[in-house]
Design a protein around this motif. Structure first.
Motif, PDB file in Angstrom:
ATOM      1  N   ILE A  16       0.808  -1.215   0.000  1.00  0.00           N
ATOM      2  CA  ILE A  16       0.000   0.000   0.000  1.00  0.00           C
ATOM      3  C   ILE A  16       0.844   1.269   0.000  1.00  0.00           C
ATOM      4  O   ILE A  16       0.339   2.367  -0.220  1.00  0.00           O
ATOM      5  CB  ILE A  16      -0.980  -0.008   1.196  1.00  0.00           C
ATOM      6  CG1 ILE A  16      -2.194   0.885   0.917  1.00  0.00           C
ATOM      7  CG2 ILE A  16      -0.283   0.426   2.472  1.00  0.00           C
ATOM      8  CD1 ILE A  16      -3.081   0.371  -0.180  1.00  0.00           C
ATOM      9  N   ALA A  70      -5.445   3.597  -0.058  1.00  0.00           N
ATOM     10  CA  ALA A  70      -4.968   3.379  -1.417  1.00  0.00           C
ATOM     11  C   ALA A  70      -4.916   4.713  -2.152  1.00  0.00           C
ATOM     12  O   ALA A  70      -5.480   5.723  -1.711  1.00  0.00           O
ATOM     13  CB  ALA A  70      -5.898   2.413  -2.144  1.00  0.00           C
ATOM     14  N   ILE A 102      -3.611   0.151  -5.256  1.00  0.00           N
ATOM     15  CA  ILE A 102      -2.475  -0.312  -4.445  1.00  0.00           C
ATOM     16  C   ILE A 102      -1.176  -0.026  -5.211  1.00  0.00           C
ATOM     17  O   ILE A 102      -0.968  -0.536  -6.309  1.00  0.00           O
ATOM     18  CB  ILE A 102      -2.601  -1.816  -4.145  1.00  0.00           C
ATOM     19  CG1 ILE A 102      -3.872  -2.065  -3.313  1.00  0.00           C
ATOM     20  CG2 ILE A 102      -1.376  -2.321  -3.395  1.00  0.00           C
ATOM     21  CD1 ILE A 102      -4.170  -3.523  -3.078  1.00  0.00           C
ATOM     22  N   ARG A 131      -8.058  -6.317  -0.298  1.00  0.00           N
ATOM     23  CA  ARG A 131      -6.855  -5.810  -0.958  1.00  0.00           C
ATOM     24  C   ARG A 131      -5.722  -6.822  -0.881  1.00  0.00           C
ATOM     25  O   ARG A 131      -4.864  -6.856  -1.764  1.00  0.00           O
ATOM     26  CB  ARG A 131      -6.429  -4.482  -0.322  1.00  0.00           C
ATOM     27  CG  ARG A 131      -7.342  -3.334  -0.768  1.00  0.00           C
ATOM     28  CD  ARG A 131      -7.015  -2.070  -0.033  1.00  0.00           C
ATOM     29  NE  ARG A 131      -7.923  -0.989  -0.426  1.00  0.00           N
ATOM     30  CZ  ARG A 131      -8.113   0.118   0.273  1.00  0.00           C
ATOM     31  NH1 ARG A 131      -7.471   0.277   1.402  1.00  0.00           N
ATOM     32  NH2 ARG A 131      -8.940   1.052  -0.148  1.00  0.00           N
ATOM     33  N   LEU A 151      -3.778  -8.130  -4.162  1.00  0.00           N
ATOM     34  CA  LEU A 151      -2.327  -8.128  -4.324  1.00  0.00           C
ATOM     35  C   LEU A 151      -1.827  -9.528  -4.631  1.00  0.00           C
ATOM     36  O   LEU A 151      -0.981  -9.718  -5.505  1.00  0.00           O
ATOM     37  CB  LEU A 151      -1.670  -7.583  -3.063  1.00  0.00           C
ATOM     38  CG  LEU A 151      -0.149  -7.433  -3.101  1.00  0.00           C
ATOM     39  CD1 LEU A 151       0.269  -6.503  -4.216  1.00  0.00           C
ATOM     40  CD2 LEU A 151       0.361  -6.933  -1.763  1.00  0.00           C
TER      41      LEU A 151
END
Length: 889
Positions: A239, A355, A410, A450, A454
């Motif tokens: 992040i 983000a 991100i 998130r 990722l």
């Protein structure tokens, strides 16, 4: 006074270049204090300032883009107009100050570069650079970048000129910038040192890419740092917590005169090593018999510094315990930490790092609309770095918006995707990304969205690799703290990877942003999130033990080569190489606990790096390493190898003042050496055994050990061991009052050390000779010996020898009757001993104590004050002050 052109040559107009814009940033220094002291006059003065600034910019063909706090941001087509405007502004404000009685100290920064203009604002790294140039200036000072200086120097008319201030590291953590000061007879000429990264002690690393967006978050973090003792930046991996904390640390440096220090915890796998990691960065050494936390708490007690702890998530409890202890110990300490979860301790303020702003479906039209969002700006800048021809256009803006939206803004994910612009179109990237997310939609429901995203992106990046690339990527996970190409070639070889293709494969991983490369250090590394992913893949698809075994073999070979080189002419270079590989060596040592044959391998590795821990003053860590290796050996092991590690354990214990324990370890080592009829080893073991005996008051036993050691060393040992034995024997001669014999032995040891190029022994022997010179009341000879020794200790990074040099300076100053200086040097030496844990041996105490008592008798109160003043200094400042004092003698 003329408004335009103050310093320009109107006969040589600036050629038009629509792509380059010159930016002027201004700010009022100390405005907060002025508001608090005299708000009414400040309000009137600021109104006049704003009017003058806007009028000056307009008269010089510029545009005020916006106000920034108490300053302005202006843009000019001609850089000379910007220079003239800054000069005019300073001169006019000076005239106004004489009329109003309130002087506004305005600082100005000017930089030229390509700026993206959208609506009535500019974006891009040139604008950020201009702001950083301004932030380096002092009130009344005008700074210009090299880009501006190049464009205007030949067009300036006397008395206007530019003074070259040299290269400076600006606080954007990007590359250094050559700065110039605008000079004029009516401007102040002399200023303090610029507010650059060099202005405050720090270890903040230069960044190879620019800091994009985050203006709001950066401002909020900067505002919170002085308001809370512990600021915890939380958020998922990738992040941008690390980059935000680094930039914030650079921006608040002026508030922390004792330094801003960054501690990377990602390579630390053992929670017990967290305090050691912090201590290594701060240069704090353990105290004998006390945990390193105690030394850290003493260090922060009276210092105003900022500590940045990065990647705490796998060490939360250890970080919480350490942070709590340090914050209680030092009221001037502030901590910024990053983790995926809070530490949950008193004094903690959490800040959730969001983000980057992302376009929604309604923003997928014109490029100008998409470019307003931070995620898009980041993608565009990184894509352009991967593919210089890339530009954000109305044709590709929809695809860019979709990529940023699906990656949830991100930063790490966006950078990985942008790297693909080298070989894929935006539409193709967006398409593949969409497919991959659908495939992974049934992942772990308990994970944060998130984190799933990722993971999905890294999965996708991984799937795009060829099989050899995937294999190399997985095997890189065994490295800790970075690695070299040689290490990769040794560790990653096997199966489908041949040594001659490793560089090509590694280069491809760098291009695809899965591996980072530091060109200055010629080292590679993985982001921790990526490394953990690669490690999971390694465990799933390969036998991790094979990669770990190759990693151990490489670093064992490296360490054993270093062991030989650390006692030769290339000591300094090898100590530096070991600095870079410290985490890999510790990781290899840890693997010895689990691998086949790990007992013997651990002994070899622990033996090989012994001198490194000594030189760096890491005595407690060195002792832990050798004891850990010994505890894994089988009962009844009487190998010479185990004997050498017992020797190392005894040496560390002796240096730490644990003489009884040392004697027990050394006697075991001596028994092994005698049983093996290894007379060279016998000669070596007898030396620390003599120190252990001396430390316990048995001078006769010490002398007997050393006489035998010296005899055997002359017959069987190498020249380095002979020089060491001569030094040790001379120490006992000195304490017995046989200074003539001691001097002869020191001289012989020095000649041998110079012959073989062993600087470590040269430095130690010079210091011993300097002590004799002080005792003999020969200050000139002592001074010359000390100066040479200090040069070597700096070259070698040998802090223990540096501390000993401070002891000799104490005696020299007292011998000269300079008692306040003697007390100050004594305070310096005491602090260095406290940090290292090193204990003075009885011979050095015999030298030092009479001189310290002489200095104390003169004026006890003044003596204690001078000692305390010396204790506050950093190691580098101590050595610099000692060198200066000796040079002036």
């Amino acid at each position: 006074m003329a408004d335009v052109p103050i310093g320009s040559d109107s006969s040589t107009p600036m050629p038009s270049n629509s792509g380059v814009v010159t930016f002027l940033f201004t700010d009022i220094e100390g405005s907060t204090q002025l508001w608090e002291r005299d708000a009414e006059r400040m309000q009137a003065a600021l109104a006049r300032h704003d009017a003058i600034a806007r009028d000056t910019v307009s008269r010089h063909h510029g545009t005020v883009v916006k106000t920034t706090g108490d300053g302005i941001h202006a843009a000019f087509d001609d850089p000379l107009d910007a220079v003239d405007a800054a000069l005019q502004l300073q001169l006019t404000l000076g005239e106004q100050a004489s009329a109003t009685g309130l002087r506004l100290a305005v600082r100005c920064g000017i930089h030229a570069g390509v700026g993206e203009r959208r609506d009535n604002d500019f974006y891009g790294r040139a604008i950020n650079r201009a702001a950083r140039v301004m932030s380096a200036a002092h009130g009344g000072q005008v700074l210009v970048s090299e880009a501006v200086a190049t464009l205007v120097t030949d067009r300036l008319v006397a008395p206007v000129a530019l003074r070259d201030l040299g290269m400076m590291r600006l606080r954007d953590l990007a590359s250094a910038e050559r700065l110039f000061q605008l000079t004029h007879p009516q401007l102040r000429a002399d200023f303090p040192a610029l507010r650059s990264l060099e202005g405050t002690p720090n270890n903040l690393p230069l960044q190879l890419t620019s800091f994009v967006g985050r203006e709001r978050e950066l401002g909020e973090v900067i505002a919170r740092i002085p308001q809370c003792r512990l600021l915890m930046l939380t958020g998922p991996g990738g992040i941008g917590k690390t980059r935000l904390s680094l930039q914030a640390g650079a921006d608040v440096m002026d508030a922390f005169p004792d330094g801003v220090y960054f501690v990377e915890l990602a390579p630390v796998s053992d929670a017990r090593m967290v305090p050691q990691a912090v201590a290594s960065v701060l240069g704090v050494k353990e105290e004998a018999g006390h945990p390193v936390v105690e030394a850290l708490t003493k260090y922060v007690n009276d210092r105003k510094l900022l500590l940045i702890l990065d990647n705490c998530e796998h060490l939360v409890q250890a970080c919480a315990d350490l942070a709590s202890a340090l914050l209680r110990a030092g009221s001037g300490l502030h901590i910024v930490a990053s983790s995926r979860e809070a530490l949950r301790i008193a004094g903690e303020t959490t800040y959730s790092v969001p983000a980057l702003s992302i376009p929604d479906a309604a923003d997928c039209g014109a490029a100008a609309a998409v470019a307003e969002f931070e995620s898009a700006r980041l993608f565009v800048e990184r894509a352009a770095a991967a593919q210089p021809a890339f530009r954000l256009t109305d044709d590709n803006s929809t695809g860019v918006a979709e990529i940023c939206r699906r990656l949830d803004g991100i930063p790490l994910a966006i950078e990985l995707a942008a790297a693909c612009a080298r070989t894929m179109t935006i539409a193709r990237i967006a398409e593949r990304l969409s497919d991959r997310f659908r495939l992974l939609s049934g992942g772990d429901r308990t994970a944060l969205p998130r984190q799933q995203t990722l993971r999905a992106l890294i999965d996708w990046s991984y799937d795009l690799l060829s099989e050899p690339e995937r294999t190399l990527f997985r095997r890189l996970a065994v490295f800790a703290g970075g690695f070299t190409l040689d290490a990769v070639e040794a560790v990653a070889m096997g199966d489908e990877i041949d040594a001659n293709v490793v560089l090509d494969l590694l280069g491809r991983l760098v291009e695809k942003a899965l591996v980072a490369f530091d060109a200055d250090k010629e080292r590679y590394g993985l982001l921790e999130t990526v490394r953990q992913y690669a490690l999971d893949r390694l465990k799933e698809q390969e036998d991790e033990s094979h990669a770990r075994a190759r990693h151990l073999a490489f670093y064992l070979d490296f360490a054993e080569k270093a062991r030989v080189a650390l006692v030769g002419a290339h000591q300094a270079q090898w100590f530096a190489r070991l600095d870079a590989e410290r985490e890999n060596i510790l990781s290899a040592l840890s693997w010895c606990r689990d691998c086949e044959g790990g007992s013997a391998l651990g002994l070899r590795l622990a033996d090989a790096v012994k001198y490194y821990w000594v030189n760096r003053g890491l005595l407690e860590l060195g002792l832990r390493v050798v004891l850990d290796a010994l505890v894994r050996t089988e009962g009844g092991d009487t190998s010479v190898l185990r004997g050498r590690v017992l020797l190392a354990a005894g040496q560390f214990m002796s240096w730490l003042g644990r003489y009884g324990e040392a004697q027990r370890e050394l006697e075991q080592s001596l028994a092994i050496a005698r049983a093996a009829d290894d007379l060279e080893m016998v000669a070596v073991v007898l030396q620390p055994l003599a120190l252990a005996a001396l430390g316990q008051g048995d001078r006769e036993m010490a002398r007997a050990h050393l006489e035998e050691a010296l005899y055997l060393a002359r017959q069987y040992a190498d020249k380095r061991d002979l020089a060491a034995a001569l030094n040790q024997a001379a120490q006992v001669d000195r304490i017995d009052g046989k200074t003539a014999i001691a001097g002869e032995r020191y001289a012989e040891a020095l000649a041998i050390a110079r012959e073989i190029g062993d600087l470590a022994i040269v430095a130690v022997t010079l210091l011993n000779l300097a002590m004799l010179a002080v005792v003999d009341a020969a200050p000139e000879r002592a001074t010359l010996l000390l100066l040479e020794a200090l040069v070597i200790t700096e070259q070698m990074g040998d802090r223990l020898a540096g501390q000993s040099a401070l002891d000799v300076c104490t005696g020299l100053a007292a011998m000269r009757g300079q008692f306040p200086m003697a007390a100050r040097f004594h305070g310096m030496a005491e602090m260095q001993l406290q940090r290292s844990g090193m204990q003075r041996d009885p011979v050095d105490m015999d030298f030092l104590e009479p001189w310290v008592e002489d200095a104390r008798r003169g004026d006890p109160k003044a003596f204690e004050a001078a000692v305390e003043a010396g204790r506050t200094l950093r190691y580098a400042d101590c050595i610099a002050e000692a060198t200066q004092w000796l040079s002036a003698s």
